[in-house]
Design an enzyme around this catalytic site. Structure first.
Site, mmCIF file in Angstrom:
data_model
loop_
_atom_site.group_PDB
_atom_site.id
_atom_site.type_symbol
_atom_site.label_atom_id
_atom_site.label_comp_id
_atom_site.label_asym_id
_atom_site.label_seq_id
_atom_site.Cartn_x
_atom_site.Cartn_y
_atom_site.Cartn_z
ATOM 1 N N CYS A 2 0.855 -1.171 0.000
ATOM 2 C CA CYS A 2 0.000 0.000 0.000
ATOM 3 C C CYS A 2 0.897 1.228 0.000
ATOM 4 O O CYS A 2 2.094 1.132 0.203
ATOM 5 C CB CYS A 2 -0.904 0.019 1.229
ATOM 6 N N ARG A 27 1.393 1.486 -5.969
ATOM 7 C CA ARG A 27 1.591 0.579 -4.829
ATOM 8 C C ARG A 27 0.300 -0.102 -4.401
ATOM 9 O O ARG A 27 0.322 -1.004 -3.557
ATOM 10 C CB ARG A 27 2.168 1.356 -3.646
ATOM 11 N N TRP A 73 -3.877 -1.899 -1.412
ATOM 12 C CA TRP A 73 -3.900 -3.177 -2.106
ATOM 13 C C TRP A 73 -4.365 -4.196 -1.082
ATOM 14 O O TRP A 73 -3.692 -4.445 -0.089
ATOM 15 C CB TRP A 73 -2.505 -3.522 -2.639
ATOM 16 N N ASN A 98 0.891 0.421 5.997
ATOM 17 C CA ASN A 98 1.390 -0.405 4.900
ATOM 18 C C ASN A 98 2.078 -1.608 5.518
ATOM 19 O O ASN A 98 2.904 -1.455 6.422
ATOM 20 C CB ASN A 98 2.378 0.386 4.043
ATOM 21 N N GLY A 99 1.746 -2.814 5.039
ATOM 22 C CA GLY A 99 2.377 -4.010 5.588
ATOM 23 C C GLY A 99 1.350 -5.023 6.027
ATOM 24 O O GLY A 99 0.216 -5.053 5.540
ATOM 25 N N GLU A 482 10.150 -14.834 -18.483
ATOM 26 C CA GLU A 482 9.791 -13.426 -18.329
ATOM 27 C C GLU A 482 8.713 -13.023 -19.328
ATOM 28 O O GLU A 482 7.788 -12.280 -18.995
ATOM 29 C CB GLU A 482 11.043 -12.557 -18.491
ATOM 30 N N LYS A 486 5.020 -11.569 -18.298
ATOM 31 C CA LYS A 486 4.504 -10.291 -18.774
ATOM 32 C C LYS A 486 3.115 -10.458 -19.391
ATOM 33 O O LYS A 486 2.220 -9.651 -19.175
ATOM 34 C CB LYS A 486 5.453 -9.666 -19.797
ATOM 35 N N GLU A 489 0.617 -11.070 -16.594
ATOM 36 C CA GLU A 489 0.416 -9.918 -15.713
ATOM 37 C C GLU A 489 -0.560 -8.899 -16.273
ATOM 38 O O GLU A 489 -1.425 -8.395 -15.550
ATOM 39 C CB GLU A 489 1.756 -9.209 -15.468
ATOM 40 N N HIS A 505 8.335 -33.784 -23.045
ATOM 41 C CA HIS A 505 8.156 -34.481 -21.776
ATOM 42 C C HIS A 505 6.867 -34.069 -21.071
ATOM 43 O O HIS A 505 6.792 -34.128 -19.846
ATOM 44 C CB HIS A 505 9.360 -34.229 -20.865
ATOM 45 N N LYS A 604 2.941 -2.749 -7.253
ATOM 46 C CA LYS A 604 4.341 -2.643 -7.660
ATOM 47 C C LYS A 604 5.310 -3.099 -6.578
ATOM 48 O O LYS A 604 6.184 -3.921 -6.813
ATOM 49 C CB LYS A 604 4.636 -1.192 -8.043
#
Length: 609
Positions: A2, A27, A73, A98-99, A482, A486, A489, A505, A604
């Site tokens: 947050c 955030r 968030w 925040n946390g 990656e 992306k 996301e 496999h 983020k």
């Protein structure tokens, strides 16, 4: 995950709080709110973006000279107005946080027994009531906060204001970022310097255990032991212009196109020194590197894939056995400490909680050789590390990392080459070749960016798909990972990545005409192997989208599409081939109409486990 901001001054600080929250929205953006002191605690909260809360604040003509704000968030409790911060206790004090508070359930039950009524499902409301409990016992707001945080388990950055202390804001930090901004006759707190840049560039970064009193006329900081102390004042060099969109539609687009500049800035010191010097990493780096017999890389998310790429470089160039671990897994297993192992942590923000806790765990096991690769000056992870190499990506606002990732790769290659040189495995001719490759890299990245029109056309084939597969071999396998990340996301298309040799496999069972397959296939020693794996896809009716180099021999057909980067850049090829997969994800997301910069359920800076 947050963002918090606070201000105390002699002017109306509501516009400052709202602007600060707008800059912190990366955030968290589920909900937001602000609270100011006046005739009572005046609070405005809203679900959704900061703009929704801003509209309500203007409609209610909210004003005040001291206040706190928050953009959320969600962790504990759903996305509702009642769960939005700030949280108020008994109409007498307000808190933003925040946390995550790990012992919130036990504290909630205790406080309910003391008569407190809870209006939300959050862990934060526990903090508000706990501070209030000690405050009503006659303690000053500072002391009440110190007593309360001593009983909290977890990670937090908090700020609290109280009606009975109308000129005072108290804040505390443990495990989550928090800074103080110093103004003239006014002062501020925030999770990130971007939130206060319009008012001041003079900032103090609080450290774990710090509790501070913030008044108009000054600030006082106390350490874990309650003793007053002094923290260094920094002059931020972050520019507001770097946080503006300019001519771009999205921050992600802007940051993709900033990569030539970001890479240039990151390699500047290497080029200026005309060689790979331990001094790039700190004054005692040569001494540290001389002790190293292996490397352990700890990281999360995109940074973890950067670490996976670095493993190939460290082992091939420096001949150092290298392990790469996900930060959140490392500290919860029994490992075998090796005091000669270099612990490398990678974090864009320098505040990633998983990685910070992993570093603490490594140090508790006796690891003293520590190095941080980070993009944010004076953040927690670099401060806790013996050696540091800062990337120079600049502010990265988009949630999906782009330029931070490629500059991490540049930094990690620099590490591998430096260790190789110190260990006697890098001849002067090879060093010169690597330096020349770095000098040409920004130009090669720009050429890759020029492929955007072709990649935009490819994106049309992905936008209506539900799944995609990414393949790579060797050092390009992490780039496939990656690329898949992306796409997941920001477009919400389910994507997976595999080493191309693993296709037969199991994953080959998924391949059909509705599963596009992206292949990273540069002209390297594994190219013929990759071609063979591509044949396996074609034989099952799969459609291939191949990123390769100008000098690769590929034949296009109805189900094989090829885009060539201008030339093969050798050992730095993973960096170059990152650009096309970023652009593919971006344009697929545009076609799907998703929120590119603020994808659902993500934020983020990850400051919770």
């Amino acid at each position: 995950m947050c963002g918090i901001v606070g201000a105390v001054g002699s002017r109306n600080i509501v516009p400052i709080l709202i602007e600060g929250l707008s800059r912190l929205e990366y955030r968290g953006y589920d909900s937001s709110g602000i609270a100011v002191l006046g005739d009572g605690i005046k609070r405005v909260r809203a679900v959704g973006r900061v703009a929704e809360m801003q509209y309500k604040a203007h409609a209610e003509n909210l004003t005040g000279q001291i206040g706190i704000g928050h953009t959320r968030w969600a962790t504990h409790g759903g996305v509702t107005e009642s769960n939005a911060h700030p949280h108020v206790s008994c109409d007498e004090l307000a808190v933003v946080h925040n946390g995550i508070i790990e012992n919130h359930e036990a504290q909630r039950n205790r406080l309910k027994g003391l008569g407190y009524v809870f209006e939300s499902q959050t862990d934060t409301e526990v903090i508000a009531h706990l501070i209030h409990y000690y405050y009503k016992q006659g303690n000053a707001l500072l002391v009440a906060t110190q007593l309360a945080v001593a009983e909290l388990t977890g990670a937090f950055a908090i700020s609290v204001i109280a009606l009975a202390s109308p000129d005072l804001m108290v804040c505390a930090r443990l495990g989550c970022p928090l800074l103080i901004g110093l103004g003239e006759g006014e002062n501020f707190i925030a999770s990130d310097v971007s939130a206060v840049l319009s008012a001041t560039r003079r900032v103090i970064y609080l450290e774990d255990g710090d509790v501070a009193e913030i008044r108009r006329e000054g600030v006082t900081i106390y350490g874990r032991d309650g003793i007053e102390l002094t923290r260094k004042i920094h002059l931020s060099d972050v520019s507001l212009a770097s946080m503006e969109l300019g001519p771009y539609a999205h921050f992600m687009q802007k940051e993709i196109h900033e990569q030539p500049r970001a890479i240039t800035d990151t390699i500047e010191a290497v080029i200026d020194d005309n060689g790979f010097s331990p001094a790039l990493f700190g004054k005692d780096a040569a001494e540290v590197f001389a002790q190293v017999d292996s490397v352990l890389i700890l990281a999360a998310g995109t940074s973890y894939y950067a670490g996976m790429t670095a493993k190939y470089w460290l082992e091939s160039l420096a001949k150092l056995p290298t392990s790469v671990e996900i930060s959140s897994e490392y500290r919860y297993r029994e490992s075998v400490p090796n005091p000669r192992q270099l612990i490398v942590t990678i974090s864009q923000s320098g505040e990633t909680l998983d990685t910070m806790e992993a570093l603490k765990h490594a140090k508790s096991l006796g690891h003293t050789l520590t190095l941080a690769i980070c993009n944010v000056q004076e953040s927690a992870i670099p401060r806790a590390s013996r050696l540091i190499l800062y990337t120079r990506a600049g502010a990265e606002i988009g949630v999906a990392s782009t330029k931070a990732f490629t500059t991490q790769l540049v930094a990690l290659f620099t590490l591998a080459a430096t260790l190789a040189k110190q260990r006697g495995y890098l001849e002067p001719t090879h060093e010169a070749q690597h330096l020349e490759a770095l000098r040409h890299l920004p130009g090669s990245v720009q050429h890759a960016l020029n492929l955007e029109p072709q990649i935009r056309e490819w994106a049309k084939a992905f936008a209506n798909k539900q799944h995609a597969l990414f393949l790579g071999r060797g050092v390009h396998y992490p780039i496939a990972l990656e690329g898949a990340l992306k796409l997941k996301e920001i477009s919400y298309i389910h994507a997976e990545a595999y080493p191309a040799g693993e296709l037969k496999h199991g994953p080959l069972a998924l391949v059909d005409k509705d599963m596009p397959v992206v292949v990273i296939a540069p002209n390297d020693a594994l190219l013929e192997k990759v071609k063979s794996n591509m044949q396996e896809v074609s034989a099952r009716g799969g459609e291939l989208f191949v990123f390769t180099d100008a000098d690769s021999q590929f034949s296009e057909s109805e189900n094989v599409h090829v885009i060539r980067t201008p030339r093969h850049v050798g050992i730095l090829s993973p960096i170059l081939h990152t650009i096309p997969v970023q652009l593919l994800a971006y344009h697929a997301a545009l076609l799907k109409g998703t929120d590119v910069d603020k994808p659902r359920n993500l934020a983020k800076s990850v400051t919770v486990e």
